[in-house]
Design a protein around this motif. Structure first.
Motif, PDB file in Angstrom:
ATOM      1  N   ALA A  64      45.189  40.862  40.828  1.00 31.71           N
ATOM      2  CA  ALA A  64      45.676  41.792  39.799  1.00 31.71           C
ATOM      3  C   ALA A  64      46.233  41.014  38.604  1.00 31.71           C
ATOM      4  O   ALA A  64      45.995  41.385  37.451  1.00 31.71           O
ATOM      5  CB  ALA A  64      46.730  42.717  40.384  1.00 31.71           C
ATOM      6  N   LYS A  65      46.946  39.942  38.879  1.00 30.03           N
ATOM      7  CA  LYS A  65      47.484  39.102  37.792  1.00 30.03           C
ATOM      8  C   LYS A  65      46.349  38.475  36.987  1.00 30.03           C
ATOM      9  O   LYS A  65      46.415  38.405  35.761  1.00 30.03           O
ATOM     10  CB  LYS A  65      48.390  38.021  38.366  1.00 30.03           C
ATOM     11  CG  LYS A  65      49.718  38.540  38.857  1.00 30.03           C
ATOM     12  CD  LYS A  65      50.541  37.413  39.479  1.00 30.03           C
ATOM     13  CE  LYS A  65      51.815  37.965  40.098  1.00 30.03           C
ATOM     14  NZ  LYS A  65      52.547  36.910  40.842  1.00 30.03           N
ATOM     15  N   HIS A 101      39.040  43.592  30.731  1.00 26.48           N
ATOM     16  CA  HIS A 101      38.440  44.924  30.845  1.00 26.48           C
ATOM     17  C   HIS A 101      38.053  45.247  32.293  1.00 26.48           C
ATOM     18  O   HIS A 101      37.543  46.322  32.570  1.00 26.48           O
ATOM     19  CB  HIS A 101      37.236  45.051  29.911  1.00 26.48           C
ATOM     20  CG  HIS A 101      36.094  44.153  30.260  1.00 26.48           C
ATOM     21  ND1 HIS A 101      36.067  42.826  29.895  1.00 26.48           N
ATOM     22  CD2 HIS A 101      34.957  44.369  30.953  1.00 26.48           C
ATOM     23  CE1 HIS A 101      34.951  42.275  30.348  1.00 26.48           C
ATOM     24  NE2 HIS A 101      34.259  43.185  30.992  1.00 26.48           N
ATOM     25  N   PHE A 102      38.298  44.332  33.210  1.00 28.66           N
ATOM     26  CA  PHE A 102      37.976  44.559  34.620  1.00 28.66           C
ATOM     27  C   PHE A 102      39.068  45.369  35.306  1.00 28.66           C
ATOM     28  O   PHE A 102      40.244  45.259  34.967  1.00 28.66           O
ATOM     29  CB  PHE A 102      37.791  43.225  35.352  1.00 28.66           C
ATOM     30  CG  PHE A 102      36.593  42.460  34.916  1.00 28.66           C
ATOM     31  CD1 PHE A 102      35.325  42.805  35.374  1.00 28.66           C
ATOM     32  CD2 PHE A 102      36.720  41.400  34.028  1.00 28.66           C
ATOM     33  CE1 PHE A 102      34.210  42.108  34.955  1.00 28.66           C
ATOM     34  CE2 PHE A 102      35.611  40.700  33.605  1.00 28.66           C
ATOM     35  CZ  PHE A 102      34.352  41.051  34.070  1.00 28.66           C
ATOM     36  N   LYS A 103      38.658  46.154  36.281  1.00 28.27           N
ATOM     37  CA  LYS A 103      39.588  46.958  37.081  1.00 28.27           C
ATOM     38  C   LYS A 103      39.531  46.479  38.522  1.00 28.27           C
ATOM     39  O   LYS A 103      38.479  46.103  39.017  1.00 28.27           O
ATOM     40  CB  LYS A 103      39.214  48.448  37.033  1.00 28.27           C
ATOM     41  CG  LYS A 103      39.156  49.039  35.647  1.00 28.27           C
ATOM     42  CD  LYS A 103      40.516  49.196  35.070  1.00 28.27           C
ATOM     43  CE  LYS A 103      40.436  49.883  33.707  1.00 28.27           C
ATOM     44  NZ  LYS A 103      41.668  49.821  32.995  1.00 28.27           N
ATOM     45  N   CYS A 157      47.186  46.829  40.486  1.00 32.22           N
ATOM     46  CA  CYS A 157      45.810  47.296  40.710  1.00 32.22           C
ATOM     47  C   CYS A 157      45.630  48.677  40.102  1.00 32.22           C
ATOM     48  O   CYS A 157      46.595  49.385  39.817  1.00 32.22           O
ATOM     49  CB  CYS A 157      45.474  47.294  42.194  1.00 32.22           C
ATOM     50  SG  CYS A 157      45.305  45.621  42.853  1.00 32.22           S
ATOM     51  N   ASP A 158      44.386  49.073  39.952  1.00 30.99           N
ATOM     52  CA  ASP A 158      44.072  50.258  39.165  1.00 30.99           C
ATOM     53  C   ASP A 158      43.767  51.518  39.957  1.00 30.99           C
ATOM     54  O   ASP A 158      43.639  52.586  39.371  1.00 30.99           O
ATOM     55  CB  ASP A 158      42.881  49.942  38.253  1.00 30.99           C
ATOM     56  CG  ASP A 158      43.203  48.798  37.321  1.00 30.99           C
ATOM     57  OD1 ASP A 158      44.019  49.002  36.411  1.00 30.99           O
ATOM     58  OD2 ASP A 158      42.667  47.696  37.531  1.00 30.99           O
TER      59      ASP A 158
END
Length: 140
Positions: A13-14, A20-22, A39-40
């Motif tokens: 996540a860091k 632009h990535f999830k 996280c998304d």
């Protein structure tokens, strides 16, 4: 993310922050911790059973932290059916419990793999899911 390791999920996540990535967690037992780590969202097979709980948790974990912990505890325990009950037959059986007529057949499992024990687990999950969905509806 399928690693099921909250330290690794946190590192990822860091690394993704500001890109632009999830990062969508596929492990329900680490979902709340992964959301807190940046996280998304969630993208796992357990969303076949109670998608409203996952959606609510991802959207509301900061607004309702006490309830989020409770929902996490529930979905975390539900997640153990993923390996203990004949998936995807169990998901199809669960759909019937939700009023969506579905044949309980799968190309990867024999129908007899879904035992009475598995069906009972799905009935219990449905009962609890209904309860918690009503609880979160009353919050919003």
């Amino acid at each position: 993310d399928t690693c099921c390791d909250i330290n690794m999920i946190t590192d990822r996540a860091k690394q993704l922050k500001g890109t632009h990535f999830k990062n969508l967690n596929a492990n329900c037992q680490t979902l709340l911790a992964s959301l807190k780590a940046g996280c998304d969202g969630y993208c796992g097979i357990m969303a076949n059973y109670h998608p409203k709980l996952y959606s609510w948790l991802c959207k509301n974990y900061e607004k309702y932290p006490k309830e989020a912990e409770l929902i996490q505890a529930v979905i975390g325990n539900f997640g153990f059916t993923e390996t203990g009950v004949a998936y995807p037959l169990s998901a199809k059986y669960h759909m019937n419990l939700c009023g969506i007529p579905t044949e309980v057949y799968a190309r990867v499992r024999h129908s007899s793999d879904l035992t009475d024990y598995g069906k009972d687990c799905m009935k219990q999950m449905k009962l609890a899911t209904d309860y918690f969905e009503k609880m979160i509806e009353n919050l919003n």
